[in-house]
Design an enzyme around this catalytic site. Structure first.
Site, PDB file in Angstrom:
ATOM      1  N   ASP A  15      50.309  42.983  49.601  1.00  0.00           N
ATOM      2  CA  ASP A  15      49.007  43.219  49.445  1.00  0.00           C
ATOM      3  C   ASP A  15      48.574  42.160  48.147  1.00  0.00           C
ATOM      4  OD1 ASP A  15      46.374  44.444  49.212  1.00  0.00           O
ATOM      5  OD2 ASP A  15      47.036  45.894  47.558  1.00  0.00           O
ATOM      6  N   VAL A  42      42.640  56.043  34.341  1.00  0.00           N
ATOM      7  CA  VAL A  42      41.568  54.986  34.388  1.00  0.00           C
ATOM      8  C   VAL A  42      40.884  54.526  35.682  1.00  0.00           C
ATOM      9  CG1 VAL A  42      42.583  54.110  32.246  1.00  0.00           C
ATOM     10  CG2 VAL A  42      43.536  53.307  34.306  1.00  0.00           C
ATOM     11  N   GLN A  62      41.005  55.413  40.307  1.00  0.00           N
ATOM     12  CA  GLN A  62      41.437  56.162  41.438  1.00  0.00           C
ATOM     13  C   GLN A  62      41.478  55.352  42.702  1.00  0.00           C
ATOM     14  OE1 GLN A  62      40.049  60.435  41.983  1.00  0.00           O
ATOM     15  NE2 GLN A  62      39.172  60.449  39.752  1.00  0.00           N
ATOM     16  N   GLY A  63      42.809  54.919  43.255  1.00  0.00           N
ATOM     17  CA  GLY A  63      42.744  54.267  44.430  1.00  0.00           C
ATOM     18  C   GLY A  63      42.998  55.007  45.694  1.00  0.00           C
ATOM     19  N   ALA A  64      43.319  54.307  46.893  1.00  0.00           N
ATOM     20  CA  ALA A  64      43.440  55.132  47.872  1.00  0.00           C
ATOM     21  C   ALA A  64      45.012  55.218  48.050  1.00  0.00           C
ATOM     22  CB  ALA A  64      43.022  53.967  49.228  1.00  0.00           C
ATOM     23  N   GLU A  65      45.833  54.589  47.236  1.00  0.00           N
ATOM     24  CA  GLU A  65      47.328  54.633  47.628  1.00  0.00           C
ATOM     25  C   GLU A  65      47.789  55.614  46.145  1.00  0.00           C
ATOM     26  OE1 GLU A  65      49.255  54.465  49.945  1.00  0.00           O
ATOM     27  OE2 GLU A  65      47.779  53.545  51.139  1.00  0.00           O
ATOM     28  N   ALA A  66      46.976  55.272  45.240  1.00  0.00           N
ATOM     29  CA  ALA A  66      47.570  55.720  43.815  1.00  0.00           C
ATOM     30  C   ALA A  66      46.501  56.123  42.567  1.00  0.00           C
ATOM     31  CB  ALA A  66      48.816  55.252  43.177  1.00  0.00           C
ATOM     32  N   LYS A  68      51.495  54.908  37.726  1.00  0.00           N
ATOM     33  CA  LYS A  68      50.939  54.898  39.069  1.00  0.00           C
ATOM     34  C   LYS A  68      51.549  56.413  39.772  1.00  0.00           C
ATOM     35  CE  LYS A  68      51.069  51.865  41.542  1.00  0.00           C
ATOM     36  NZ  LYS A  68      51.588  50.627  42.605  1.00  0.00           N
ATOM     37  N   VAL A  85      45.910  55.587  38.751  1.00  0.00           N
ATOM     38  CA  VAL A  85      46.385  54.829  37.674  1.00  0.00           C
ATOM     39  C   VAL A  85      46.262  55.525  36.323  1.00  0.00           C
ATOM     40  CG1 VAL A  85      46.419  52.526  36.693  1.00  0.00           C
ATOM     41  CG2 VAL A  85      46.216  52.646  39.144  1.00  0.00           C
TER      42      VAL A  85
END
Length: 385
Positions: A294, A171, A173-177, A192, A179
């Site tokens: 964060d 669902v 796509q982030g910089a660290e993980a 994650k 999801v």
């Protein structure tokens, strides 16, 4: 006594005869004998050094190969490859590079490593320093398609696609993980999957990913034990570096809620109550010495119905445990910057949050003081004390 004296005299006479013989001095004989013994010792010492280097790099290649074979197929496809031969043994002989290249080929590595064969011809190709020629795809885009040397082939690598997790769909796509959402053992879950940083050494990346994932699980469990709303931890997978959490169904982020309330026009009273609830929640979290790392309005959820202002803290991927007012002040400073950049004209809302935080927290005095210091210098840590 007479026998010993006669034997000694005979030895002395033989030595004298040897010294008188042409070219047969005792000193010269000793020098020749030492020189003859020194040559095989030097040769054997050189062989031992070469054999030791080959054995060390062969063992390193075997360890990486065994570790890689235990990974799941999804992790192998996700870019967790063995380091190349040139990275592991930049000064290795051709025999060492050939052994590591064989281990990479069996492990299904995506990089192609071309090493010279162990023989006189290959040793002639590697140059006088004895360095093996290895070609591998570099991480930088400028090196894609470039030639590293005569006869070397460079394979251009593209970022791997996110792997598929059974029963879940991607669902975000982030910089660290990455999801995922779906079902885990019949329950609504969010997974994650940590994104490996390709610029880091694989051993360092593995250590950091494991430590941060374990710290995230500890922080979530600590919040729940203290009665702070946070998702439940279902499962932690150290093979794929993923963590399965409770899905807060039908919830919305505080960020989206503030946007919707600001569009309606009359948001003074509603957002003030929300800020007070956020201040109470953050005060309880900091009293447990949990630093989120964060804090943004996107990492706070509102359960339905939103009128109840039931908040849930999420995304503890950068969290850690600390009782220092410095760390807590930086945590609040990050949230203040998020308010300024994401929600303009909400200064009164953040001031209400700080006022409630100071009234609720038992350790708020040093934290507010540190927050003022952090505002003056930014997020950088103080170098005093």
């Amino acid at each position: 006594m007479l026998g010993k004296e006669s034997n000694h005299a005979a030895v002395t006479q033989r030595q004298a005869e040897g010294s008188r013989a042409p070219g047969g001095s005792t000193e010269r004989g000793l020098e020749v004998w030492k020189e003859q013994r020194r040559q095989p010792q030097e040769e054997s010492g050189t062989k031992r050094v070469i054999a030791g280097a080959a054995e060390r790099y062969s063992r390193a290649a075997l360890r990486h190969f065994v570790a890689f074979r235990h990974l799941s197929p999804s992790a192998a496809e996700y870019g967790r490859r063995l380091p190349s031969a040139a990275e592991q043994a930049p000064r290795a002989c051709a025999v060492c590079v050939a052994a590591m290249a064989t281990a990479q080929t069996e492990a299904g590595g995506a990089r192609s490593v071309m090493a010279g064969a162990a023989g006189p011809a290959a040793m002639g190709d590697v140059g006088p320093a004895g360095l093996a020629t290895a070609s591998l795809g570099t991480a930088g885009p400028a090196a894609d398609g470039a030639e590293c040397g005569a006869g070397d082939a460079v394979v251009a690598e593209e970022p791997p696609a996110p792997p598929a997790l059974p029963g879940l769909r991607l669902v975000q796509q982030g910089a660290e993980a990455h999801v995922y959402r779906g079902l885990f053992l019949g329950r609504a879950a969010v997974a994650k999957l940590r994104v490996p940083k390709r610029y880091r050494h694989p051993a360092l990346e593995e250590r950091l990913s494991r430590r941060r994932m374990a710290q995230e699980a500890r922080s979530l469990l600590r919040c729940r034990r203290a009665g702070i709303p946070a998702p439940a931890v279902y499962f932690v997978d150290y093979v794929t570096n993923s963590i399965y959490l409770e899905d807060i169904v039908d919830s919305i982020t505080v960020q989206d809620h503030i946007y919707s309330v600001q569009k309606s026009g009359n948001y003074t009273s509603g957002l003030r109550k929300l800020a007070e609830k956020m201040g109470e929640l953050l005060a309880r979290m900091h009293d447990e010495d949990i630093i989120h790392g964060d804090l943004t309005t996107a990492n706070l959820l509102l359960r339905p119905p939103t009128e109840n202002l039931d908040l849930v803290l999420i995304d503890f991927g950068l969290s850690f445990i600390s009782g220092l007012p410095e760390d807590k002040g930086v945590d609040l400073y990050v949230l203040e910057k998020a308010f300024i950049s994401t929600h303009p004209d909400t200064e009164a809302m953040f001031q209400a949050l700080l006022k409630t935080y100071a009234a609720t927290s038992k350790k708020s005095g040093p934290v507010i003081k540190k927050l003022d210091e952090v505002r003056l210098r930014g997020r950088k840590r103080s170098m005093i004390g």
